[in-house]
Design a protein around this motif. Structure first.
Motif, short mmCIF file in Angstrom:
data_model
loop_
_atom_site.label_atom_id
_atom_site.label_comp_id
_atom_site.label_asym_id
_atom_site.label_seq_id
_atom_site.Cartn_x
_atom_site.Cartn_y
_atom_site.Cartn_z
N ASN A 178 46.48 32.33 16.37
CA ASN A 178 47.14 33.09 17.43
C ASN A 178 48.53 32.49 17.69
O ASN A 178 48.64 31.30 17.99
CB ASN A 178 46.29 33.02 18.70
N PRO A 179 49.61 33.29 17.60
CA PRO A 179 50.96 32.77 17.85
C PRO A 179 51.11 32.13 19.23
O PRO A 179 52.00 31.29 19.43
CB PRO A 179 51.85 34.01 17.72
N ASP A 180 50.25 32.50 20.18
CA ASP A 180 50.32 31.90 21.52
C ASP A 180 50.03 30.41 21.50
O ASP A 180 50.27 29.72 22.49
CB ASP A 180 49.33 32.59 22.47
N ALA A 181 49.52 29.90 20.39
CA ALA A 181 49.24 28.46 20.28
C ALA A 181 50.53 27.65 20.25
O ALA A 181 50.51 26.44 20.47
CB ALA A 181 48.41 28.17 19.02
N VAL A 182 51.65 28.33 19.98
CA VAL A 182 52.96 27.65 19.94
C VAL A 182 53.88 28.34 20.95
O VAL A 182 54.18 29.53 20.81
CB VAL A 182 53.60 27.73 18.53
N ILE B 110 60.65 32.63 14.22
CA ILE B 110 60.21 32.69 12.83
C ILE B 110 58.76 32.22 12.70
O ILE B 110 57.96 32.83 11.97
CB ILE B 110 61.15 31.84 11.95
N ILE B 111 58.41 31.15 13.41
CA ILE B 111 57.03 30.63 13.37
C ILE B 111 56.05 31.64 13.94
O ILE B 111 54.97 31.86 13.37
CB ILE B 111 56.96 29.29 14.13
N HIS B 112 56.42 32.30 15.03
CA HIS B 112 55.53 33.32 15.62
C HIS B 112 55.31 34.48 14.65
O HIS B 112 54.18 34.98 14.50
CB HIS B 112 56.14 33.84 16.92
N ASP C 202 39.59 24.56 8.09
CA ASP C 202 40.76 23.86 7.57
C ASP C 202 41.56 24.78 6.66
O ASP C 202 42.80 24.77 6.67
CB ASP C 202 40.30 22.62 6.80
N THR C 203 40.88 25.61 5.92
CA THR C 203 41.55 26.57 5.04
C THR C 203 42.43 27.52 5.83
O THR C 203 43.58 27.78 5.46
CB THR C 203 40.52 27.37 4.22
N ALA C 204 41.93 28.03 6.94
CA ALA C 204 42.69 28.96 7.76
C ALA C 204 43.92 28.27 8.36
O ALA C 204 45.01 28.85 8.42
CB ALA C 204 41.81 29.54 8.87
N ARG C 205 43.75 27.03 8.79
CA ARG C 205 44.88 26.30 9.37
C ARG C 205 45.93 25.99 8.29
O ARG C 205 47.13 26.08 8.54
CB ARG C 205 44.38 25.02 10.03
N ASN C 206 45.47 25.66 7.10
CA ASN C 206 46.41 25.37 6.00
C ASN C 206 47.15 26.64 5.57
O ASN C 206 48.34 26.58 5.22
CB ASN C 206 45.67 24.78 4.81
N GLN C 207 46.47 27.77 5.58
CA GLN C 207 47.13 29.03 5.24
C GLN C 207 48.22 29.36 6.26
O GLN C 207 49.29 29.88 5.90
CB GLN C 207 46.10 30.16 5.18
N ALA C 208 47.96 29.03 7.52
CA ALA C 208 48.97 29.24 8.56
C ALA C 208 50.20 28.35 8.30
O ALA C 208 51.34 28.78 8.47
CB ALA C 208 48.37 28.95 9.93
N LEU C 209 49.97 27.11 7.88
CA LEU C 209 51.07 26.20 7.59
C LEU C 209 51.90 26.69 6.40
O LEU C 209 53.12 26.61 6.42
CB LEU C 209 50.54 24.79 7.32
N GLU C 210 51.24 27.19 5.39
CA GLU C 210 51.95 27.72 4.24
C GLU C 210 52.78 28.95 4.64
O GLU C 210 53.91 29.14 4.18
CB GLU C 210 50.98 28.08 3.11
N ALA C 211 52.22 29.77 5.52
CA ALA C 211 52.95 30.94 6.01
C ALA C 211 54.22 30.50 6.75
O ALA C 211 55.28 31.11 6.62
CB ALA C 211 52.06 31.78 6.92
N ILE C 212 54.11 29.45 7.54
CA ILE C 212 55.26 28.92 8.26
C ILE C 212 56.31 28.39 7.28
O ILE C 212 57.51 28.68 7.40
CB ILE C 212 54.83 27.81 9.25
#
Length: 423
Positions: free
Chosen positions: A167-171, A156-158, A20-30
């Motif tokens: 992985n940016p390929d998720a979007v 920008i999201i990638h 969950d931490t890794a996914r939340n860090q990705a959201l903050e990066a976005i």
């Protein structure tokens, strides 16, 4: 297309096992990247809006516009999603079938979402954040009118995701209309289709895929003014529910008014609505009280998504409930009354995903419900229903752990009994 879907599925499988931490860090990066590139996003949206001027409807234009305030709200929504509890790995059943034979039911991602939307570039931001938080890959297809905005957002999201464990390929973003038909055929790779657009478009999606579809075709919402209504509340809520954002699917299209209160209420509300530019249509009885156009049978079935409101006078509460259940789209319907018994009857008998008492139908929204954001609104009977947030993007699996146990032990002439003890 098949290659894109395969890449998305592979990336989604990697995403599903991240913390969950890794996914939340990705959201903050976005969120940070979207803030950094606000001007670039708004410029791209300005180009889309200029190109669509006079080509698309007023309602679609309102949804296409991604101004500074709407963009800031979408970015705040990304961070709100990150604050939500982890939807993955939730234990909803923990049961001993027999000593040493333990069953667990655990939440997990759906896999890959296919999301098709007209205009609404802010929906791309909402859906991407919910997909990442819930461990799902997502293939996005925006309308051609929002191509510049959507392309800029995904770029920008990638770039943001490339600095994280996701992985940016998720979007993924599809850019041509022809790709929609192919996407709808990829039931081997896509687990859920979410359409957001016109009635005709959603019906097309529902009728042209084997993949489960989450969404709604119509947003025909009602507000009933009961004979026991507080007039100030009734006027305030009616005006908000119709004019606060008329292009939204949770704006009211029909106002039902009890005959006992209509002579007093209608002139007051009509005066306020007229100052807001609302065109009124009414049944024959309404026309004897206020000056308005004639409403036809078709008006009761119409989602205007505009500053148009149909009015019908009913004799009693059962008449209002009957009209709503006959003409409504099972989205959101409300009653204004100080009579609690009448309110309870309305809330219990109206068949809709949302039923409201003394408040605006405009509250039917994932952000307002505290879901952080929403992927869409579902009017189907099976869950998820209403505004769909994270809980609609996860499923579950049963995990059974034993020690060489075999089914034969529990069958035959002398079967061993199960304990079925909840832990």
């Amino acid at each position: 297309m098949k290659e894109i879907a395969q890449k998305t599925r592979t990336a989604a499988q990697q995403l599903a096992i991240l913390s969950d931490t890794a996914r939340n860090q990705a959201l903050e990066a976005i969120a940070h990247a979207l803030e950094k590139h606000q001007k670039e996003i708004i410029d791209a949206n300005d180009a889309d809006c200029r190109a669509s001027e006079g080509v698309i409807s007023k309602a679609l234009s309102a949804r296409l516009l991604l101004g500074e305030n709407k963009l800031k709200g979408a970015i705040a929504g990304v961070r709100d999603v990150a604050k939500l509890a982890d939807p993955l790995g939730t234990l909803t059943l923990h049961r001993e079938l027999d000593q040493g034979l333990i069953l667990r039911r655990v939440s997990c991602p759906l896999g890959v979402l296919g999301v098709i939307f007209e205009a609404r570039p802010d929906a791309l931001i909402q859906i991407t954040s919910l997909a990442i938080k819930s461990g799902n890959g997502v293939i996005l297809k925006g309308g051609k009118e929002a191509l510049n905005t959507c392309t800029t957002l995904v770029k920008i999201i990638h770039e943001a995701l490339s600095q994280t464990e996701v992985n940016p390929d998720a979007v993924q973003l599809l850019t041509t209309r022809e790709e929609i038909k192919t996407l709808l055929s990829l039931d081997e790779y896509v687990d859920l289709i979410i359409p957001r657009g016109s009635n005709e478009f959603v019906r097309y999606v529902q009728e042209n895929t084997k993949i489960p579809v989450l969404g709604h075709a119509d947003g025909i919402c009602h507000l009933f003014i009961d004979e026991s209504a507080d007039l100030d509340k009734a006027i305030s809520v009616t005006v908000d529910a119709k004019t606060q954002y008329p292009a939204a699917c949770n704006a009211i299209e029909t106002l039902l008014v009890h005959s006992a209160i209509a002579p007093k209420f209608l002139p007051l509300v009509a005066e306020v609505l007229s100052t807001k530019g609302v065109k009124l249509k009414g049944d024959a009885t309404t026309q004897t009280i206020i000056d308005c156009e004639s409403a036809t049978e078709e008006d009761w079935r119409t989602e205007y998504s505009d500053l148009i409101l149909s009015i019908k006078i009913v004799d009693d509460l059962p008449g209002a409930i009957g009209h709503v259940n006959n003409y409504g789209s099972k989205h959101t319907d409300g009653i204004i009354t100080e009579n609690q018994t009448n309110a309870d009857t309305f809330l219990n008998q109206v068949d809709a995903a949302g039923v409201y008492h003394n408040c605006s139908t405009r509250f039917a929204d994932g952000f307002r419900y505290g879901f952080g954001a929403e992927v869409g609104i579902s009017t189907q009977k099976m869950p998820p229903r209403g505004p769909v947030g994270l809980e609609g993007l996860v499923t579950y699996k049963y995990k059974l752990t034993g020690n060489g146990d075999i089914a034969a032990t529990y069958s035959g002439q002398n079967p061993k009994p199960f304990t079925h003890h909840d832990l």
